[in-house]
Write a protein that holds these residues in place. Sequence first.
Motif, PDB file in Angstrom:
ATOM      1  N   GLU A   1      -1.591  -1.509  -5.263  1.00 16.67           N
ATOM      2  CA  GLU A   1      -2.735  -1.088  -4.189  1.00 16.67           C
ATOM      3  C   GLU A   1      -4.032  -2.696  -4.966  1.00 16.67           C
TER       4      GLU A   1
ATOM      5  N   GLY B   1       1.094   1.407  -9.703  1.00 18.15           N
ATOM      6  CA  GLY B   1       1.113   1.623  -8.192  1.00 18.15           C
ATOM      7  C   GLY B   1      -0.786   1.417  -8.059  1.00 18.15           C
TER       8      GLY B   1
ATOM      9  N   LYS C   1       1.806   6.340  -7.030  1.00 23.60           N
ATOM     10  CA  LYS C   1       0.907   7.209  -7.021  1.00 23.60           C
ATOM     11  C   LYS C   1       0.742   8.728  -6.870  1.00 23.60           C
ATOM     12  N   GLU C   2       1.066   9.338  -6.138  1.00 21.24           N
ATOM     13  CA  GLU C   2       1.460  11.181  -5.606  1.00 21.24           C
ATOM     14  C   GLU C   2       3.132  11.293  -5.681  1.00 21.24           C
TER      15      GLU C   2
ATOM     16  N   TRP D   1       6.167   7.705   5.251  1.00 26.58           N
ATOM     17  CA  TRP D   1       6.232   5.853   5.264  1.00 26.58           C
ATOM     18  C   TRP D   1       7.564   6.099   5.873  1.00 26.58           C
TER      19      TRP D   1
ATOM     20  N   THR E   1       5.413  10.206  -0.363  1.00 30.29           N
ATOM     21  CA  THR E   1       5.452   9.783   1.217  1.00 30.29           C
ATOM     22  C   THR E   1       6.126   9.358   2.630  1.00 30.29           C
TER      23      THR E   1
ATOM     24  N   HIS F   1       0.337  -0.743  -0.104  1.00 33.05           N
ATOM     25  CA  HIS F   1      -0.110   0.137   0.085  1.00 33.05           C
ATOM     26  C   HIS F   1       1.309   1.388   0.031  1.00 33.05           C
ATOM     27  N   GLU F   2       2.023   1.110   0.452  1.00 32.60           N
ATOM     28  CA  GLU F   2       2.979   2.527   0.537  1.00 32.60           C
ATOM     29  C   GLU F   2       3.274   2.774  -0.166  1.00 32.60           C
TER      30      GLU F   2
ATOM     31  N   LEU G   1       0.852   3.912  -3.130  1.00 29.45           N
ATOM     32  CA  LEU G   1       1.120   5.436  -2.950  1.00 29.45           C
ATOM     33  C   LEU G   1       2.165   6.401  -3.391  1.00 29.45           C
ATOM     34  N   TYR G   2       3.186   6.049  -3.392  1.00 26.08           N
ATOM     35  CA  TYR G   2       4.524   6.887  -3.497  1.00 26.08           C
ATOM     36  C   TYR G   2       4.226   6.719  -4.801  1.00 26.08           C
TER      37      TYR G   2
END
Length: 321
Positions: free
Chosen positions: A263, A259, A184-185, A190, A188, A177-178, A181-182
């Motif tokens: 997910e 990503g 896609k966005e 994390w 992070t 998940h982390e 997220l990285y």
Amino acid sequence: MYNEAQKHKRVNAMKIGFRTIKTAVGVSISVLLAQMLQLEYYSSAGILTLLCIQKSRKQSVHAVVSRMFACLAGLAASTVLFQLMGYHPYAFLVYLLLFIPLCVRLRIQEGIASSSVIVMHVYMHRAADFAFFANELFVIAIGLGVALLVNWYMPSIDKELYRCKEEVDRLISAILHEIALYLKEGITLWDGKELLLLGDVLQQAKRLVLLDMENNGFRKSNSYEQNFERKRKQYEILERMLPAISLINAKIDQGIRIGDFVEQLSLHLQNRDCKDEFSEVLRGIREYHKKLPLPESRSEFENRANLYAVANELERFVDTM
């Protein structure tokens, strides 16, 4: 909060484990039986039992066998040596200098302490007669036999194995998940603690599987072993994948697609029926990337190269599902 933590620590320290209970019961039974038979040195049966309580059936059998041979060898060797040299303290020096290397060579060194109990009886009795030998054999038989019987019952560790399995899946899902997220966005917060925890849980699971196999053979441990072996491979893949991901410094379409895939992988990690579907989706992503125009800058080229490395690792990850 500090006081509560200290109190919790003290409670755990005072907790009586099942192995402790078995040891207490086994020693009591050994002493009781030896005393009922009116054996000399009857308390030594309890000492032998105490020294033989182990973590698993396999270890218990090994301990009993090695201590039995060591006790019998010690009984014979010390009797002969003390008869030749006399019952003097310096005779122990010669005995131990000869007996310890012999036990090591025969791979029964675990029984040195147990056999020393019997040797002390020989020294204190100061005579070699049939009644004494019979007494010692009974003490050995009761002490080791009770240990083997008591240790034969092992509580199930299915709950611990299942908890490890659930925790491993949770941690891998959290890591994926982390990563998603990285990708896609592009940012992070994390700290990577789940990866460290995953390594620790896998080590704990490995020890539990080994213990279960020693207690039950491959009755059910084989499936757990295979599962955790797959998770170990996934853990290694994630370790290899993270450096390439950390080098991706831009939010690009290819990264967003991968990503989204990661997910979905994190959400359906435990569903092995999705393996073929995931492989097909990943192939589609690869085909899409092949059709893209050549990168226009060095930064874009490096990002694509790292994404390509990530996709390779994801293929290996899906293969382990």
